[in-house]
Enzyme design. Structure first.
Site, short mmCIF file in Angstrom:
data_model
loop_
_atom_site.label_atom_id
_atom_site.label_comp_id
_atom_site.label_asym_id
_atom_site.label_seq_id
_atom_site.Cartn_x
_atom_site.Cartn_y
_atom_site.Cartn_z
N ARG A 116 -6.14 -2.38 -11.78
CA ARG A 116 -7.54 -2.74 -11.52
C ARG A 116 -8.32 -2.95 -12.81
NH1 ARG A 116 -5.19 -3.79 -6.94
NH2 ARG A 116 -5.23 -2.13 -5.38
N ASP A 138 -6.32 2.45 -8.32
CA ASP A 138 -4.90 2.11 -8.26
C ASP A 138 -4.51 1.48 -9.59
OD1 ASP A 138 -4.00 2.41 -5.29
OD2 ASP A 138 -5.87 1.30 -5.13
N ASP A 152 -3.53 5.84 3.26
CA ASP A 152 -3.80 4.52 2.71
C ASP A 152 -5.06 4.03 3.42
OD1 ASP A 152 -3.54 2.19 1.25
OD2 ASP A 152 -1.44 1.88 1.75
N LYS A 178 3.16 7.54 -3.42
CA LYS A 178 2.94 6.72 -2.23
C LYS A 178 4.14 5.80 -2.05
CE LYS A 178 0.27 3.30 -4.85
NZ LYS A 178 -1.06 2.69 -5.09
N HIS A 179 4.35 5.29 -0.86
CA HIS A 179 3.60 5.38 0.39
C HIS A 179 4.49 6.14 1.36
CE1 HIS A 179 2.35 1.71 -1.76
NE2 HIS A 179 1.15 1.93 -1.26
N ARG A 182 6.76 -3.21 -7.44
CA ARG A 182 5.98 -1.97 -7.54
C ARG A 182 6.91 -0.75 -7.44
NH1 ARG A 182 1.67 -2.42 -2.96
NH2 ARG A 182 0.74 -0.59 -3.99
N HIS A 234 -0.96 -4.43 5.37
CA HIS A 234 -2.33 -4.94 5.28
C HIS A 234 -2.64 -5.83 6.48
CE1 HIS A 234 -1.71 -3.88 1.01
NE2 HIS A 234 -3.01 -3.68 1.00
#
Length: 538
Positions: A87, A79, A264, A178-179, A148, A191
């Site tokens: 990352r 990602d 996901d 995404k998403h 984002r 999450h």
């Protein structure tokens, strides 16, 4: 590369999994999955990236291990969205995030950043990027998307998203939008629980679905699903990841999409707690998904593999259905040349974070900085004046963020530009004592800047700004270093500036704008209010 007719059922199922692991070296668990489950795809997180040289070595080791046990090349994903979701943050070109790019209004910027990032990922052995996010940020209280997103309109998000897709794919990276079908209007983080959006089809077609459809029409390689429930679309009220009506109905049948659909992570609580990882893996494939992501725990990864294998062996899922997904996966691996060997580190090192690419990123970042208002006429900063910067500790806003500790704060860059700066650090949600100390320490300064970081979620920040306004009035400069919607909490601020993120590159750009070295050019990609003049909005 092997042909689908040469693969056993276990090998086919392995190609349909994306798994992660902890550490800078391959774990016994990930080696076992590659060797005994024919695992076809890996996902990296920051926990895997100690340095770019180490990450390059890790990719080489994993690809070699996979080559010893399969004729199918390993997909390695990450990602690397830019901004607050990166990352790999050192040793590569820093990337402004989506909302910062949206503030430039320049799709060529989205393309160039994606091309640069994709080229560098490719050098590190990575061939899939789970980016860009094309969610439309039309909910100021969204806890997981926010900056984002490129912005609040379907037109802007579509333009920028398609440009980024083309940029990544031009560099040989499989791009992922995404998403799906859109996470931007949620107030719950998937999450931790299942977001429910009671939106009808007409609304979805006018807004949320538009960027995804445009990306599909542009030939995007992959679409990632969201764990959100659309009860008006899915009569059984299943999360979209598990919904035949959403995945097969809209993506496959209505839009004719024949690229890869990936879930996901199934370990997110919206799925793992309510359905279980193994059962959800089966339901996702039944819904039309090709790749099932299980990012963390070896036991759950084996559970997903075993559940899919058993579902085929007992006749619940036909092997013909599995073949359709595996054919798409093999086709993409061939198209993106995933079988190519990684260049030696000596050939890679000099091509990472090249000076020209760095300058491109800096230029785009500077163009994003948005002066919403300067009624206090505080800009540019006066060079001779002592300046107090009040800085909240930056922490991960959600599970998509990576925790990081940057010393290159706004004060650091202002000082490097010759300003007389004293920094006061407070907690992300400052206590009454911290607030009192910060306000008292600011009274003798000719210039005061307070940074806010998602103040809507941290009441102490709002209280801090209110008390500073009571002392300094129009002289106070408020810099939103993440969420521009912080403005709604203190519209009385005389000067309000948005950087959309707190990464070092953004802080450098913000400092250059505040000191007058760069003219502000950013335009708000979201609406903050209707009762003030949008000085720089357009």
């Amino acid at each position: 590369m092997g042909m689908i007719g040469d693969l056993s059922l276990r090998e086919k199922i392995g190609q349909m999994l994306v798994c992660g692991f902890d550490g800078h070296q391959p774990t016994d668990g990930i080696r076992d999955l590659i060797q005994h489950c024919a695992l076809g795809n890996i996902i990296y997180f920051s926990r895997n990236a100690g340095s770019v040289e180490q990450l390059h070595r890790l990719s080489s080791e994993l690809k070699q291990w996979a080559a010893e046990h399969s004729s199918i090349p390993l997909g390695i994903a990450i990602d690397q969205e830019g901004g607050m979701v990166m990352r790999v943050t050192s040793g590569v070109t820093p990337l402004p995030g989506n909302m910062a790019v949206g503030a430039t209004r320049d799709e060529s910027a989205a393309f160039e950043l994606a091309r640069i990032s994709g080229s560098e990922l490719r050098l590190l052995g990575i061939n899939i990027n789970f980016a860009p996010s094309v969610d439309i940020n039309n909910n100021p209280l969204n806890p997981v998307i926010g900056v984002r997103s490129y912005g609040e309109t379907a037109e802007l998000v579509s333009r920028m998203g398609v440009a980024a897709v083309r940029g990544f794919q031009s560099a040989g990276i499989a791009a992922t939008v995404k998403h799906f079908p859109g996470h931007g209007d949620t107030s719950v983080d998937s999450h931790f629980d299942i977001p429910v959006l009671p939106l009808d089809r007409k609304r979805l077609e006018q807004l949320e679905l538009v960027p995804f459809k445009k990306a599909v029409e542009a030939g995007v390689d992959m679409v990632m699903t969201a764990h959100i429930v659309l009860p008006e679309i899915e009569p059984k009220k299943l999360p979209s990841t598990l919904s035949p009506a959403v995945i097969t109905g809209i993506l496959r049948e209505e839009w004719g999409y024949d690229g890869i659909v990936i879930t996901d992570c199934l370990e997110m609580d919206a799925i793992a707690v309510h359905y279980g990882v193994g059962p959800a893996a089966v339901m996702a494939v039944e819904a039309g998904v090709d790749l099932v992501m299980v990012s963390h725990r070896y036991e759950r990864q084996r559970e997903a593999f075993d559940a899919l294998l058993q579902a085929v062996e007992c006749g619940r899922i036909s092997e013909e259905r599995i073949d359709r997904s595996v054919s798409r996966i093999l086709r993409l691996k061939q198209q993106r040349r995933m079988e190519e060997a990684i260049l030696p580190w000596e050939a890679v090192e000099a091509r990472l974070e090249a000076a020209e690419e760095r300058r491109t990123a800096e230029r785009i970042s500077e163009q994003s900085i948005t002066v919403v208002k300067d009624e206090g006429k505080n800009l540019p900063l006066r060079r001779g004046a002592d300046t107090r910067v009040i800085w909240p500790v930056v922490r991960a806003a959600n599970d998509a963020d990576e925790r990081y500790a940057d010393k290159e704060t706004l004060a650091y860059y202002l000082s490097s530009m010759g300003m007389h700066i004293l920094e006061k650090v407070v907690g992300t949600d400052p206590t009454p004592e911290e607030i009192a100390q910060a306000v008292a320490s600011s009274k003798d300064f000719g210039q005061v800047i307070v940074a806010t970081y998602n103040a809507s979620f941290f009441p102490g920040q709002s209280k801090l700004v209110d008390e500073l306004l009571a002392v300094h009035g129009n002289r106070l400069i408020v810099a939103a270093i993440r969420n521009p919607f912080d403005y709604s909490l203190f519209p009385r601020a005389g000067t309000y500036v948005c950087s959309y993120e707190s990464r070092p590159l953004a802080m450098q750009s913000l400092a250059r704008v505040l000191t007058g070295r760069v003219s502000p050019a950013g335009k708000l990609p979201v609406t903050l209010s209707t009762d003030f003049a949008f000085g720089w909005r357009g």
